[in-house]
Every structure is written in C-alpha cells, then in structure tokens.
Design a protein around this motif. Structure first.
Motif, PDB file in Angstrom:
ATOM      1  N   THR A 119       0.845  -1.110  -0.062  1.00  0.00           N
ATOM      2  CA  THR A 119       0.036   0.198  -0.028  1.00  0.00           C
ATOM      3  C   THR A 119       0.810   1.488   0.035  1.00  0.00           C
ATOM      4  OG1 THR A 119      -1.647  -1.226   1.387  1.00  0.00           O
ATOM      5  CG2 THR A 119      -1.934   1.307   1.356  1.00  0.00           C
ATOM      6  N   PRO A 120       0.693   2.087  -1.019  1.00  0.00           N
ATOM      7  CA  PRO A 120       1.632   3.326  -0.816  1.00  0.00           C
ATOM      8  C   PRO A 120       1.186   4.299   0.225  1.00  0.00           C
ATOM      9  CG  PRO A 120       0.369   3.183  -3.175  1.00  0.00           C
ATOM     10  CD  PRO A 120       0.026   2.078  -2.171  1.00  0.00           C
ATOM     11  N   MET A 121       2.269   4.679   0.821  1.00  0.00           N
ATOM     12  CA  MET A 121       1.970   5.353   2.283  1.00  0.00           C
ATOM     13  C   MET A 121       2.587   6.973   2.009  1.00  0.00           C
ATOM     14  SD  MET A 121       4.244   4.069   5.730  1.00  0.00           S
ATOM     15  CE  MET A 121       4.665   5.340   6.743  1.00  0.00           C
ATOM     16  N   VAL A 122       1.982   7.959   1.991  1.00  0.00           N
ATOM     17  CA  VAL A 122       2.263   9.185   1.783  1.00  0.00           C
ATOM     18  C   VAL A 122       2.693   9.810   3.075  1.00  0.00           C
ATOM     19  CG1 VAL A 122       1.789  11.516   0.753  1.00  0.00           C
ATOM     20  CG2 VAL A 122       0.969   9.306  -0.502  1.00  0.00           C
ATOM     21  N   VAL A 123       3.747  10.283   3.254  1.00  0.00           N
ATOM     22  CA  VAL A 123       4.431  10.679   4.626  1.00  0.00           C
ATOM     23  C   VAL A 123       4.056  12.444   4.424  1.00  0.00           C
ATOM     24  CG1 VAL A 123       6.155  11.058   6.054  1.00  0.00           C
ATOM     25  CG2 VAL A 123       5.792   9.001   5.029  1.00  0.00           C
ATOM     26  N   MET A 124       3.365  12.941   5.205  1.00  0.00           N
ATOM     27  CA  MET A 124       2.888  14.532   4.915  1.00  0.00           C
ATOM     28  C   MET A 124       3.585  15.286   5.903  1.00  0.00           C
ATOM     29  SD  MET A 124      -0.996  13.881   4.181  1.00  0.00           S
ATOM     30  CE  MET A 124      -1.816  13.579   2.490  1.00  0.00           C
ATOM     31  N   ALA A 125       4.288  14.726   7.007  1.00  0.00           N
ATOM     32  CA  ALA A 125       4.775  15.480   8.137  1.00  0.00           C
ATOM     33  C   ALA A 125       5.939  15.233   8.605  1.00  0.00           C
ATOM     34  CB  ALA A 125       3.497  15.435   9.300  1.00  0.00           C
ATOM     35  N   ILE A 131      13.347   7.782   6.792  1.00  0.00           N
ATOM     36  CA  ILE A 131      11.963   7.384   6.634  1.00  0.00           C
ATOM     37  C   ILE A 131      11.672   6.840   5.302  1.00  0.00           C
ATOM     38  CG2 ILE A 131       9.340   7.902   6.589  1.00  0.00           C
ATOM     39  CD1 ILE A 131      10.098   9.964   8.843  1.00  0.00           C
ATOM     40  N   THR A 132      12.210   7.341   4.313  1.00  0.00           N
ATOM     41  CA  THR A 132      11.951   6.897   2.784  1.00  0.00           C
ATOM     42  C   THR A 132      12.769   5.389   2.457  1.00  0.00           C
ATOM     43  OG1 THR A 132      13.668   8.378   2.059  1.00  0.00           O
ATOM     44  CG2 THR A 132      11.490   8.916   1.488  1.00  0.00           C
ATOM     45  N   GLN A 133      13.691   5.098   3.437  1.00  0.00           N
ATOM     46  CA  GLN A 133      14.343   3.796   3.288  1.00  0.00           C
ATOM     47  C   GLN A 133      13.709   2.837   4.082  1.00  0.00           C
ATOM     48  OE1 GLN A 133      17.757   6.008   4.210  1.00  0.00           O
ATOM     49  NE2 GLN A 133      18.444   6.185   2.050  1.00  0.00           N
ATOM     50  N   ALA A 134      12.589   2.900   4.920  1.00  0.00           N
ATOM     51  CA  ALA A 134      11.963   2.002   5.585  1.00  0.00           C
ATOM     52  C   ALA A 134      10.843   1.271   4.962  1.00  0.00           C
ATOM     53  CB  ALA A 134      11.184   2.652   6.675  1.00  0.00           C
ATOM     54  N   SER A 135      10.444   1.513   3.807  1.00  0.00           N
ATOM     55  CA  SER A 135       9.677   0.952   2.798  1.00  0.00           C
ATOM     56  C   SER A 135       9.706   1.429   1.824  1.00  0.00           C
ATOM     57  CB  SER A 135       8.241   0.794   3.572  1.00  0.00           C
ATOM     58  OG  SER A 135       7.249   0.611   2.455  1.00  0.00           O
ATOM     59  N   PHE A 347       9.113  18.661  -6.439  1.00  0.00           N
ATOM     60  CA  PHE A 347       9.388  17.332  -7.262  1.00  0.00           C
ATOM     61  C   PHE A 347       9.519  16.265  -6.517  1.00  0.00           C
ATOM     62  CE2 PHE A 347      12.968  14.992  -9.588  1.00  0.00           C
ATOM     63  CZ  PHE A 347      12.277  14.548 -10.263  1.00  0.00           C
ATOM     64  N   ILE A 348       8.919  14.955  -6.689  1.00  0.00           N
ATOM     65  CA  ILE A 348       9.011  13.860  -6.048  1.00  0.00           C
ATOM     66  C   ILE A 348       9.927  13.147  -6.897  1.00  0.00           C
ATOM     67  CG2 ILE A 348       7.867  11.818  -5.343  1.00  0.00           C
ATOM     68  CD1 ILE A 348       6.808  14.087  -3.745  1.00  0.00           C
ATOM     69  N   ASP A 349      11.288  13.085  -6.371  1.00  0.00           N
ATOM     70  CA  ASP A 349      12.469  12.137  -7.058  1.00  0.00           C
ATOM     71  C   ASP A 349      12.005  10.713  -7.294  1.00  0.00           C
ATOM     72  OD1 ASP A 349      14.649  10.747  -7.461  1.00  0.00           O
ATOM     73  OD2 ASP A 349      15.846  12.271  -6.666  1.00  0.00           O
ATOM     74  N   ALA A 350      11.927  10.241  -8.533  1.00  0.00           N
ATOM     75  CA  ALA A 350      11.603   8.890  -8.498  1.00  0.00           C
ATOM     76  C   ALA A 350      12.616   7.772  -8.086  1.00  0.00           C
ATOM     77  CB  ALA A 350      11.264   8.447 -10.241  1.00  0.00           C
ATOM     78  N   GLN A 351      13.772   8.135  -7.869  1.00  0.00           N
ATOM     79  CA  GLN A 351      14.771   7.217  -7.360  1.00  0.00           C
ATOM     80  C   GLN A 351      14.542   6.961  -5.852  1.00  0.00           C
ATOM     81  OE1 GLN A 351      15.883   8.041 -10.717  1.00  0.00           O
ATOM     82  NE2 GLN A 351      15.637   5.802 -10.574  1.00  0.00           N
ATOM     83  N   THR A 352      14.434   8.253  -5.176  1.00  0.00           N
ATOM     84  CA  THR A 352      14.320   8.342  -3.627  1.00  0.00           C
ATOM     85  C   THR A 352      13.020   8.223  -3.249  1.00  0.00           C
ATOM     86  OG1 THR A 352      14.747  10.659  -3.476  1.00  0.00           O
ATOM     87  CG2 THR A 352      16.663   9.422  -3.621  1.00  0.00           C
ATOM     88  N   ARG A 353      12.027   8.718  -3.983  1.00  0.00           N
ATOM     89  CA  ARG A 353      10.547   8.798  -3.438  1.00  0.00           C
ATOM     90  C   ARG A 353      10.474  10.003  -2.532  1.00  0.00           C
ATOM     91  NH1 ARG A 353      10.542   4.818  -0.663  1.00  0.00           N
ATOM     92  NH2 ARG A 353      12.690   3.796  -1.308  1.00  0.00           N
TER      93      ARG A 353
END
Ligand code: VNL
Length: 389
Positions: A119-125, A131-135, A347-353
C-alpha cells in the motif's frame, strides 16, 4: 497458544492479499489519513486535516469516476496505535493509500504494514531522512531536516556566527538536524562547543538554556517539533539570552506559522531555514493561504498544512493516471510528479521517493502588525543530503 498463532497468520494473510484486484472493482477510492488529532502534537493533525479537506473542496470528491473517501483517524501520537490503525485501514477498509504520519516514530512503525500489503504510504509531516528507506512504498511530501540544516550551516558563518551551540529534540529529526548542521558549519570554519538534546515530549528548557548562557556562543541553533517553539522562545527571553547578545537560529519548525504570531516581539529577527512560509510570494501561495484562512477561521496554514495539501495532490494525480488504482501501479504514478506547490516548485524524485524543493532563508518580521517568516534568500531544488551518505 495455538489459537493465537492461527489468528496471527490469518491477519498476516489478510494483509498480504489486500491488493490490486479486489480494489479495482470497488467504486470508492479510499484514503486512510492517520494523524495526531489529540495530545501534544494535535496542531499537526489539525493543520493536515484542514489542508486535505481544502484540497478536496477545491478539486472535487470524485476522481476517475470513483468517489474519494477520506477516512481520518486519531493516533494520539502513539506509534503502536498508528500501526494498529494502519493495519485496520488496510485489512478492513481496504484503503488504496495510507497517509498522514505526524511524527517520525509513527511513520517508522507503519512502514512494515505498507511493505507487506503493498500500500502506498504518503508521509505528509515526518521528516527524518531515513523514513523513505523504511519501505519502498513510502512517498514523502513533507521535507527532510538535513535539507534545512545544511543550508543554515552555509549561511551562519558567512553572517558573523562563528561559535554556535546546538539544541535539538532527542529523536530522529533532531539528531538529523544536529548532525547535518554541525558537519556543514564546522566544514565552513565554525565551532560547536556544545550539543544539547532535550526530551521530545514536555521538555524543560531551563537547565539547558542556563548552560547556553554560561557558554555565551554567538548563536543557539535549535530544532524542536512543530508546536513546541513558542515555549522555547519564551524561556530564551526570560533567561535573558537575547539581552546577553546570543542570537537564535534554527530550522523553520521553531517559528512555525501556526503559532508564530502569538510569540510576540521576542521572535523578531530569528533566522531560520525551511521550505515553506505562509508569506511566500507567489500567486499559488496567496490563493492557498486565502482559501485556507477562509475555510478555517483564525488559523494560518503552516508547513504541515502544505505537506498535507501537496500529498493530496500527489494522490489525486496518481489516482487519475491509474483510473483509481492501487498497489504498485498507484505507487509508480506518484513517483516523478513535478508541480508548483504553495511552497514553490516541488518534485518527487522517482529514485528516492523523497521531495526535492527550494529551501528559503527567512527572518521573522512584522508585516501589517503580524509576525511572518520573511524569505530573503533561496537555495533552489535541494535534494535530501541524507540520501548521498
Ligand atoms: C517531525 C519533524 C515532527 C519535524 C515535527 O513536528 C516536525 C518528525 C511534529 O519527523 O517527527 O516539525
């Protein structure tokens, strides 16, 4: 024992099979928004919920022929609660996307659920670099502390601040802020005689500020999570640090727009670095602030609101592109999005999310009788420095 084990594997199986097909057939696109709506970090939840509702009011509640349902849940800022709610949203409500996450520990507790259920998880705060490396299912629309910290580490020594004490909340984002500020500042010839860490919840600043007064640095550099800055500012003045000639600098979390105007003149002149100010001078931001203030009397949007607003944008556009999709397809459609946010280009970097955006250098000033973070310089398109390590 056995019964428990069976139950556990049932839950696990349910989590694992909740993906693509079942959802594609439903006529609702569900967003599970988990936020601290009560407790010490409730302001973050309120800001993000208000911004998400504003986005929906402006962009409609259907996307690709599906009704968008926003399910808001209060996790009281307790990680075990966030995780349990996320599991229920995935298994029972079959949400297309999880969103929110007011603090780093809440995001980290939920990341395994996102991974298991795809499930995509959008971190807003939450804003700790890792954190992006946790999933691989995490997409971030907030910011990272290293982005702001290195920018100030460059600015400070060029502006007469050579000896700086750091003071941060003792957990993920604070440790990032301390580390990245210090490294850059020392590289630029600065000196950090002391690094202080205070508890994340209900910190008593008195003994720490006394220590700073004794050391008498050129400036005190601070990171505290949103909502806590006013208490620090008050004690900074009460203990006479400003009169002793010690400047206050830090990440924009300490002069948060939500509470800045109530801080009084002690906040005047405080220099911070961050990605968002309510006074950012652009047509997109002016429209956003006016609409937000109209819909929420007495509230000024802060950087949390913008993380929520932009997060909804990323979700809506991905939902459109995938015709209300879920799982990997929805995730892919979130990557690489480039647009103008109220904060500026984003921009949402596609590599790092992770988010790439401008970091502004700002100073608190009075504008028409109200305190604002007035941007006076900009470093463009800053990637998270934490990712290159
Ligand atoms: C975090 C970072 C939380 C920055 C904040 O406010 C903040 C976090 C609640 O990652 O926990 O301003």
């Amino acid at each position: 024992m056995k019964k428990r084990w069976v139950l556990k594997s049932f839950v696990a199986a349910a989590v694992l099979t909740t993906s693509g097909l079942a959802l594609a057939q439903s006529n609702t696109f569900k967003i599970g928004l988990i936020l601290p709506m009560t407790g010490p970090f409730a302001s973050t939840g309120k800001q993000i919920e208000a911004a998400a509702r504003l986005y929906m009011a402006q962009n409609g509640d259907t996307v690709a022929g599906q009704k968008v349902e926003l399910i808001v849940k209060d996790d009281t800022s307790a990680p075990d609660v966030t995780k349990r709610i996320a599991q229920e949203l995935v298994v029972n409500d079959k949400v297309n996307v999880l969103a929110g996450f007011g603090l780093t520990p809440l995001a980290l507790a939920t990341a395994p659920i996102a991974t298991q259920s795809k499930t995509p998880m959008v971190v807003m705060a939450a804003a700790t670099s890792s954190i992006t490396q946790a999933s691989p299912y995490v997409i971030r629309t907030s910011f990272t502390l290293p982005q702001a910290a290195v920018t100030l580490g460059d600015w400070a020594p060029k502006n007469g601040l050579k000896k700086v004490v750091t003071l941060v909340a003792d957990y993920g984002p604070g440790i990032d802020a301390e580390k990245y500020f210090k490294e850059r500042f020392v590289l630029n010839g600065g000196q950090v005689p002391e690094s202080l860490r205070v508890p994340m919840r209900n910190p008593d600043f008195a003994p720490f500020l006394q220590k700073v007064r004794d050391i008498k640095p050129d400036a005190l550099y601070v990171f505290l999570p949103s909502g806590v800055g006013a208490a620090l500012m008050k004690q900074f003045a009460e203990r006479g640090l400003d009169k002793a000639g010690i400047k206050l600098i830090g990440t924009g979390d300490i002069t948060d727009d939500d509470i800045l105007n109530g801080m009084g003149d002690v906040a005047l002149g405080v220099v911070t670095t961050q990605h968002y100010s309510a006074s950012h001078n652009s047509a997109v931001n002016k429209k956003f602030v006016a609409a937000f203030e109209k819909a929420n009397a007495g509230m000024r949007p802060n950087f949390m609101a913008v993380g929520g607003y932009d997060g909804m944008r990323v979700i809506y556009e991905a939902a459109k592109k995938t015709k209300g999709g879920s799982g990997d397809a929805l995730l892919e459609a979130m990557k690489g999005q480039l647009f103008e946010s109220p904060r500026g280009p984003m921009f949402i970097d596609a590599q790092t999310r992770d988010v790439v955006h401008n970091i502004y250098i700002r100073k608190v000033e009075k504008v028409n009788g109200e305190l604002y973070n007035q941007e006076f310089d900009v470093i463009k398109d800053v990637k998270d420095p934490g990712k290159s390590k």
